[in-house]
Design a protein around this motif. Sequence first.
Motif, PDB file in Angstrom:
ATOM      1  N   SER A   1      -2.923  -4.107   5.021  1.00 52.05           N
ATOM      2  CA  SER A   1      -3.479  -2.773   5.137  1.00 52.05           C
ATOM      3  C   SER A   1      -4.996  -2.819   4.981  1.00 52.05           C
ATOM      4  CB  SER A   1      -2.864  -1.887   4.061  1.00 52.05           C
ATOM      5  OG  SER A   1      -3.450  -0.629   4.064  1.00 52.05           O
ATOM      6  N   ALA A  10       0.860  -1.192   0.000  1.00 54.06           N
ATOM      7  CA  ALA A  10       0.000   0.000   0.000  1.00 54.06           C
ATOM      8  C   ALA A  10       0.887   1.229   0.000  1.00 54.06           C
ATOM      9  CB  ALA A  10      -0.904  -0.018   1.236  1.00 54.06           C
ATOM     10  N   ALA A  11       0.239   2.407  -0.051  1.00 54.51           N
ATOM     11  CA  ALA A  11       0.992   3.647  -0.207  1.00 54.51           C
ATOM     12  C   ALA A  11       2.013   3.843   0.907  1.00 54.51           C
ATOM     13  CB  ALA A  11       0.038   4.820  -0.250  1.00 54.51           C
ATOM     14  N   ASP A  12       1.658   3.386   2.155  1.00 60.25           N
ATOM     15  CA  ASP A  12       2.592   3.629   3.265  1.00 60.25           C
ATOM     16  C   ASP A  12       3.628   2.523   3.399  1.00 60.25           C
ATOM     17  OD1 ASP A  12       0.936   1.644   4.033  1.00 60.25           O
ATOM     18  OD2 ASP A  12       0.426   2.498   5.989  1.00 60.25           O
ATOM     19  N   GLY A  13       3.653   1.602   2.457  1.00 60.46           N
ATOM     20  CA  GLY A  13       4.687   0.582   2.479  1.00 60.46           C
ATOM     21  C   GLY A  13       4.283  -0.716   3.124  1.00 60.46           C
ATOM     22  N   THR A  14       3.150  -0.778   3.809  1.00 56.98           N
ATOM     23  CA  THR A  14       2.723  -2.055   4.378  1.00 56.98           C
ATOM     24  C   THR A  14       2.083  -2.876   3.265  1.00 56.98           C
ATOM     25  OG1 THR A  14       0.689  -0.969   5.008  1.00 56.98           O
ATOM     26  CG2 THR A  14       2.333  -1.277   6.737  1.00 56.98           C
TER      27      THR A  14
END
Lengths: 531, 370, 283
Positions: A36, A27-31
């Motif tokens: 996510s 996902a966008a935040d790296g998870t």
Amino acid sequence: MTTSSTDPGSMDAQTSGNGAKPGPMLAADGTPLKRSLNRALRRQKLRALMLIAPLLIFVLITFIAPIADMLFRSVRNEIVQETLPMTVEALKSWDEETTELPDEKVFEAAYYDMFLAAEQKLHTRLGTRLNYELTGISSLFRKTGRAVDRFDTDKYVDDFAALDPSWKDPATWAAMFANEDIAKALPQTAHLWQRWTDFLQTKNEDPAKEDVEPFLFTSLYSELMAGADVSGLSPRLEQAAGAVKTFTPVSIEQQFIDADKDWGNHEVWATIKTYSPAYTPGYFLNAVDAQLTADGVSARPENEQIYGILFKRTIFMSITITLSCIMLGYPVAWLLANLPMRTANILMILVLLPFWTSLLVRTSAWKVMLQQQGVINDVLVWLGIISDSGRLIMINNQFGTIVAMTHILLPFMILPLYSVMQTIPPTYLRAAKSLGATNWVAFWRVYFPQSVPGIGAGSILVFILAIGYYITPEIVGGTTGTFISNRIAYHISSSLNWGLAAALGSILLAAVLILYYAYDRIVGIDNVKLG
Amino acid sequence: MKLTKALLAATAVAIAGTAYAASHSDMANEMTLVSWGGAYQNSQQKAYVEPYLAEHPDVSVTWDESSAEAVAKLRAMNEAGNITWDLVDVVASDAIRLCDEGLAMEVDFDEVLAPGDDGSTPTDDFGEMLVSDCYIPQIVYSTTVGYRTDMVGDTPPTDICAIFDTETYPGKRSLEKRPINNMEWALLCDGVPKAEIYDVLETEEGQQRALDKLATIKDDVIWWSSGADTPQLLADGEVVMGSTYNGRLFSVIEEQDQPVAMLWDAQVFDLDGWIIPTGLPEDRLARVLDFVKFATDTQRLADQAKYISYGPARKSSAPLVGKHAELGIEMGPHMPTDPANAKNTFIYNYEFWADYRDDIDAKFQAWLAQ
Amino acid sequence: MGLPPYATTGQRIWYYAFRVICGLIFFFLIAPIVVVMPLSFNAEDFFTFTPEMLRLDPAGYSLKHYRDFFQTSDWQAAMWNSLKIAPMATLLSVGFGTLAAIGLSSEHVPFRRAIMAILISPMIVPLIISAAGMYFFYSRIGLQGTYLGVVLAHAALGIPFVIITVTATLVGFDRSLTRAAANMGADPVTTFFRVQMPLILPGVISGGLFAFITSFDEVVVVLFVGSAGQKTLPWQMFIGLREQISPTILAVATMLVAISIVLLTVVELLRRRSERLRGMSPG
């Protein structure tokens, strides 16, 4: 946060990845996306639950708990054990199949229990409870409660006092049972002394100042006669133990039978024994016109069977009311659904107005209309349709209940029907007609099937509400138009047989829940619309 | 645990009772009185509540019309240990039940009540009306039969068996929806001598016999369950005759001026009076005792008869019964206890019905439902 | 659905017959109200049309039952109690109910069926069972005979109506609106009050009215859970019916019907407003 290698999502991706090892989707935040998303879903679930929680807790406390508590009364029966603990214990070894009365031991236990219960005024409550099962126990207990402190057992008091006057002094007793060895040697008397002093203390009376009651002497006598070993414990006791054989015994059984000859009735004892467990199916059996006796479960005498009739009648009348509601509600809903919105909404007020008029007022209004000297009969006589002597009987019977309840529940049929019919496009009917269907065929084959969900919704709603009504049937139902709920109300406020009321209520509630379940399956509770 | 609580409460009462004698100062200023509503409650309000409030302007009274459910509610309050009522008006059979269960306080009549105007002790003055140690009777009422004068032709009924005579008096009749009274009347009219009625009713055959007699008019009966029903049915001409309380009939006949008359034959006497719930706190108990002493003295009970045609439970009140407060008619001849009216009476058999109520009621209701 | 010009005679007859039938059913629905209104002006103390009334003789009519209502402290106290209890109960059911309905309308609620069943249960459990259960339970926890007890009991009874009406409104609710609001930087609380609330308001109000009427017309539960201090209008009417038949209850009913008409008109106006707002079919 765990590393991605232990994350089940990424493990999946790795194992199914044919060794090519593409990294997990992020996902966008790296998870990883899956995680996510899961987290978002969890959060959403949590948020929804947080919104629901206050109400859920509110309903559980203010509504569900009371209902559960109420229904639990249908099996509770601790009163027998609590009021007559020793008798219940002693009766365990009595075989109620024999025709013999219980032995002296049981009568003795009953004497102790009865004495203490009478002091606390608990015996009549138990009498009322057991009177539901065997007529006459109520007065039996009341009479015995009055007689029990006048039993001839005071003879023992004199006998003991003749040996040593200090026996009459309560301080002697208090000191005696403060000694643990004595308490162990005379367990029953010690136990009774304990119950007695507990009772006195709740009354704020000092046990060391109150007279020692004959029942304590009786117990002491009985234990010493049975050979309780008191050697070396106290000279006063040793002296008494030696002397008791010279006392003339008092037959407690005779005392009871003198108080009321019913104690010689085998059935009384069998009833006490049958109802001694803390939980009983007795109320439920009673609710289905059966009874629990010493010989097991049997049907009640025919002239006392009533609940079967009432349950059947409740169901039959509820079905009739539901059918009447369909008959009257369907045309109205159809009209409302096919009129222009503005006109329909104004007519809707006519539907909702009675819905919001006091139930009591509507019921009394039906009384005014339906009775023999009432409005409808007056009009019919005035029109010459019936003669003055041939006035119709329309109230205090099933007809009255059905009319009044159909009226009261009709809006609950019209509203769901209306909301379903609104969604049926009128073009279908026109299409059917243009294809050559007659009016009737077009309606029956095209329109009606689509309105069935509305009928289902309305019917179950009306039926569920009808089955639990009681004020209207009470006022207009006479004897043939009353429901099971009327009987529940009667047992709660008049006969005070709360256990039976709870049992009847449980059965009724079970029926309603089954219907609700069916309703939810067939229609879905979300699809109900009110107004 | 519950028991302990109840007992503690009982103790508090006992202590409060003695404390009351010592000091008058600590009295609660609010009282909740429980009664029946309607004309009866109104007579209590006029005859003793209003005069009492006039003497004690800082006291306020709330009425709770729950007498019909008093036993059930008191039992639940007792279970919960939270008594919200101060003084409860009940019929004698309920008072006996409440007293038996320890829900009503035992009263030392000579200590708590005022002596009669003629100097007699309360025990003597109330005499055999004291049917329970907890019960302070106010009035004697009776259940009897009223009929439409315009619907009985030239031969108005004179005895109770007119109920069962559908040939001479065709039309509906209203009876109470419970076995008590109806079973007795049925046996009486089936030829059982009055003295033997309860012996007969104890047996299965006797109960069946009574029900069979009632079955002869079953189709003609409207069963009532609240005291207001029969007067309304009579006023509407819906029934030709019906049983109800004599005070209701008085009201229909004299106050509402309807074409109705009444029978006194085989009237069934019952009592109505006060009980004090067990477990009242000291200050409330003190107030209640003060009120009860006032409300059941000779003059107050006699005054009540000005508003409703029920007989005072004190012998010393009888000579003081005067005229109706509004209509100005002599109330004496309208009392159920008046010798002219009390030629053939029953007295509610409390002992018998305490035992047989559940059993006969089950049979009666099953019979009704069939 | 007018009658087409080409309708046959049979269709014409059916068309009018159907309207007559519907008219009769509507009459059946309001007949009791029609009967109650004149009787409330009865000069006598019974629920009977007296000969004077039928002759339209003014002597047969009077306003005494209305006077009775306004001058008797019992009736006045009962009215105030009703007015104190019903709004509080409504507030509670609407507050909790609306939140829960919003929660229930989200797509991922575990045990949705079970939760729904519990929340709807006050409507389906026969009243006498609810009343008795609450009576025993509230006695034990000291709520029996208190204002709070009656309010809580009535709130519980009103909840299903709020849940049903609000859930129904939310079914037609366009979720992209809240997302749009969030997108534009509104926090959830602002979104709720500025976007969601105005749109589901008609459902909330309609549910609230049902809850209000439930409490205002409820007699069985209050009879058990309440005590003298909480005697409501229906309770007073119940006593009126049981202990002394007096047309005062009919006078009360007539006034309540008048109030109901006002309330229903308000609901109708609100509905039109909501439909305008949601851009659905204009009235």
